[in-house]
Design a protein around this motif. Structure first.
Motif, PDB file in Angstrom:
ATOM      1  N   PHE A 211       0.825  -1.195   0.000  1.00 22.28           N
ATOM      2  CA  PHE A 211       0.000   0.000   0.000  1.00 22.28           C
ATOM      3  C   PHE A 211       0.863   1.250   0.000  1.00 22.28           C
ATOM      4  O   PHE A 211       1.748   1.407   0.837  1.00 22.28           O
ATOM      5  N   ASP A 212       0.618   2.117  -0.957  1.00 25.14           N
ATOM      6  CA  ASP A 212       1.382   3.361  -1.058  1.00 25.14           C
ATOM      7  C   ASP A 212       0.651   4.461  -0.285  1.00 25.14           C
ATOM      8  O   ASP A 212      -0.448   4.864  -0.654  1.00 25.14           O
ATOM      9  N   GLN A 213       1.282   4.933   0.796  1.00 29.81           N
ATOM     10  CA  GLN A 213       0.641   5.910   1.670  1.00 29.81           C
ATOM     11  C   GLN A 213       0.434   7.253   0.973  1.00 29.81           C
ATOM     12  O   GLN A 213      -0.425   8.032   1.373  1.00 29.81           O
ATOM     13  N   VAL A 214       1.255   7.513  -0.028  1.00 27.24           N
ATOM     14  CA  VAL A 214       1.150   8.803  -0.702  1.00 27.24           C
ATOM     15  C   VAL A 214      -0.017   8.804  -1.693  1.00 27.24           C
ATOM     16  O   VAL A 214      -0.885   9.670  -1.654  1.00 27.24           O
TER      17      VAL A 214
END
Lengths: 287, 311
Positions: A211-214
């Motif tokens: 999962f990419d937090q950005v």
């Protein structure tokens, strides 16, 4: 994909764990029809029960130590690249010939790393690949022989230490050359004499679980799911693979060259629908 | 409102007990040394992260200008981040304006949340956010599993600012030059040059005494070492180990090791050998030269093999 990324909590992107296992099953739909097993006291045993039930129903694989040998390192030195090889101990030309070979890493989010199929009648003697192993885990090889029986061998692999992670070192570099293939043959290729060949393909093998937090999105799944290798038009093996196989997948396999120059052809499909194909010459070395 | 209820004090008491529970053994503040005037460094121990060292295995520190402070790396746990923050406060009351994360590895980034209260600009290499997405949660889980209580409260911070080429930070009368490196130790190495003192904080682009870890590109790292040798600096700050008296000798030692691995792996590849054969045979003569050789060398050979087999 969109539904998943909106509904799932970021914590769900953890590589191990039941949550990720469930998520993985959703993402890879169909690989794991049902997950309902008895709850056992030992979580590792309980997990294997779930995996075994999903793959083989109520069938219990027999002890396969007389039939095949599984080689794994004591410790996963690099969690992203753990070499594994499987060697049949019985003669593969007749009798209890192994037709299907399952490679399973219990604690990975998708435990079934690959299934090799040996469709032809040609004997095979060893097959090797590289897997991702990030947690202490049992690694299993389950063989289905031509009479339909199941046999299993199990090794325990310790997790790597420190900053090792079961993911790419340089995603941009992996993506830039996606689909590039390579066949490694020994210098000496003698007709009728078995040799070890290695097939490699550049591919990031993204799991889809990160999962990419950005961007608030999962990095999309993108992995090799099928490899078919044939020699002189005859299939040698196929492999159904998934995200537990290392990036830039590698398969080492045995080959008995013909008297004359021949061709080895490889077809690869990935989870996004890309197809790659290449034919390599196999030429006996002089004399 | 809720605290005025009879249960309030109990909740506060429980929270305090919880806080005391993961108070680190180094008490309030890390014991910093000044590598150069205004450049504060605390050296991590040359060990694998373990409960006994509480994950404090990397060099971390901060640089103080006339108006602002820049923190460089944050340690392997939230508690270590707090101890570094306390160390800043022993030195100065100036605002912590920047927290620079030199690369994705857990011993460098997992203390970052301790600085959120200062609302600094968190800065990393342009590839760092992606690397954290791929590995951060794994690292956090491993820290909790490996370090136990010492890692409690540890959570990830994804930097809001990224550097693709270079960037200058003004600390007030002092300028730091940040530089994003091509893939070397990792694909997200960021170095910091303090022009005022000629101190080049390389972090894990340089290992001193401790075995270097190849987690990006062996060939890329070798190229980058040449670039580093040409860079103007009076001293280099490594990510592990002490500030070397001779910067060129420190780089040369690391280059020698990486070259030995490359040469050995290429020899195995030339005879169509396997990873297993390479791991068992390559670079063993370097064994006596490095701390933690047995912990990381086989892994380095593995990483080198899968890189060099495509040459």
């Amino acid at each position: 994909m969109t539904t998943v990324s909106e509904s799932a909590h970021p914590d769900a992107c953890a590589w191990p764990g039941a949550w990720a296992l469930l998520l993985a099953m959703v993402l890879l739909g169909g690989l794991w029809p049902v997950l309902a097993g008895p709850v056992l006291a030992n979580p590792d045993e309980a997990r294997w029960e779930e995996i075994r039930t999903a793959l083989f129903g109520d069938r219990l694989p027999a002890d396969g130590r007389d039939l095949l040998q599984l080689n794994t390192p004591y410790r996963a030195e690099d969690a992203a690249v753990v070499p594994v090889s499987i060697k049949p101990l019985a003669d593969q030309a007749a009798g209890r010939r192994i037709q299907d070979l399952y490679l399973i890493i219990d604690m990975n989010p998708v435990p079934l790393a690959t299934v090799f199929h040996f469709p032809g009648t040609q004997a095979w003697d060893e097959i090797a690949t590289r897997i991702r192993v990030n947690a202490y885990s049992n690694v299993r090889a389950v063989a289905r022989t031509e009479d339909g029986q199941l046999y299993m061998v199990v090794n325990y692999v310790k997790a790597s230490g420190g900053c090792s992670a079961p993911s790419l070192k340089d995603p941009a570099a992996a993506a830039a050359q996606i689909g590039r293939m390579k066949l490694v043959l020994p210098e000496r290729v003698s007709p009728g004499e078995r040799l070890a060949a290695q097939f490699l393909i550049k591919h990031p093998n993204n799991s889809g679980l990160q999962f990419d937090q950005v961007s608030r999105q999962f990095i999309p799944a993108d992995y090799v799911k099928h490899i078919a290798v044939s020699y002189q038009g005859q299939p040698l093996f196929t492999a159904d693979t998934n995200i537990s196989i290392s990036e830039n997948p590698s398969v080492r396999f045995g080959l008995i060259p013909a008297a004359a120059a021949g061709e080895l052809s490889v077809q690869v499909q990935d989870s996004t629908g890309r197809a790659f194909e290449q034919t390599f010459p196999v030429v006996p070395s002089g004399g | 409102m809720r605290l005025s209820t009879p249960r309030g004090p109990l909740l506060i008491a429980l929270c305090c007990v919880g806080l005391l529970g993961w108070r680190p053994a180094w008490a309030d503040a890390l014991p910093m040394t000044e590598a150069a005037p205004g450049v504060y460094l605390d050296q991590g121990v040359q060990e694998v992260a373990a409960p006994e060292n509480q994950g404090h295995i990397a060099n971390i520190g901060f640089i103080v200008g006339n108006e602002r402070v820049a923190v460089i790396d944050t340690g392997g746990t939230y508690a270590e981040g707090l101890a570094l923050r306390a160390a800043v406060r022993r030195v100065t009351d100036l605002p912590i304006a920047y927290v620079i994360l030199t690369h994705v590895h857990p011993d460098h980034v997992l203390g970052a949340a301790a600085f959120e209260q200062d609302r600094p600009e968190f800065i990393g290499h342009a590839n760092l956010a992606d690397a954290l997405a791929r590995r951060g949660e794994h690292y956090r889980e491993r820290a909790l599993a490996d370090l136990g209580e010492a890692a409690e409260g540890t959570r990830l911070v994804v930097p809001g600012s990224s550097v693709a080429g270079t960037r200058e930070l003004d600390l007030g009368g002092r300028t730091l030059e940040l530089r994003a490196h091509p893939t070397a130790h990792t694909n997200n190495d960021l170095s910091i040059l303090d022009r005022q003192t000629g101190t080049w904080w390389l972090s894990d682009l340089l290992f001193v005494d401790r075995i270097p870890v190849i987690d990006g590109s062996l060939l890329g790292w070798l190229r980058e070492l040449d670039t580093i040798d040409q860079g103007p600096a009076l001293r280099l700050v490594p990510g592990h180990g002490g500030v070397p008296a001779d910067r060129y000798a420190a780089v040369a030692a690391q280059r020698r090791y990486l070259q030995a691995v490359a040469a050995g792996v290429r020899a195995v590849l030339r005879r169509q050998g396997t990873i297993e054969e390479a791991v068992d045979s390559v670079g063993l003569a370097e064994s006596g030269n490095w701390l933690l050789f047995d912990d990381y060398h086989r892994r380095n050979v593995t990483a080198a093999f899968v890189e060099l087999e495509w040459e």
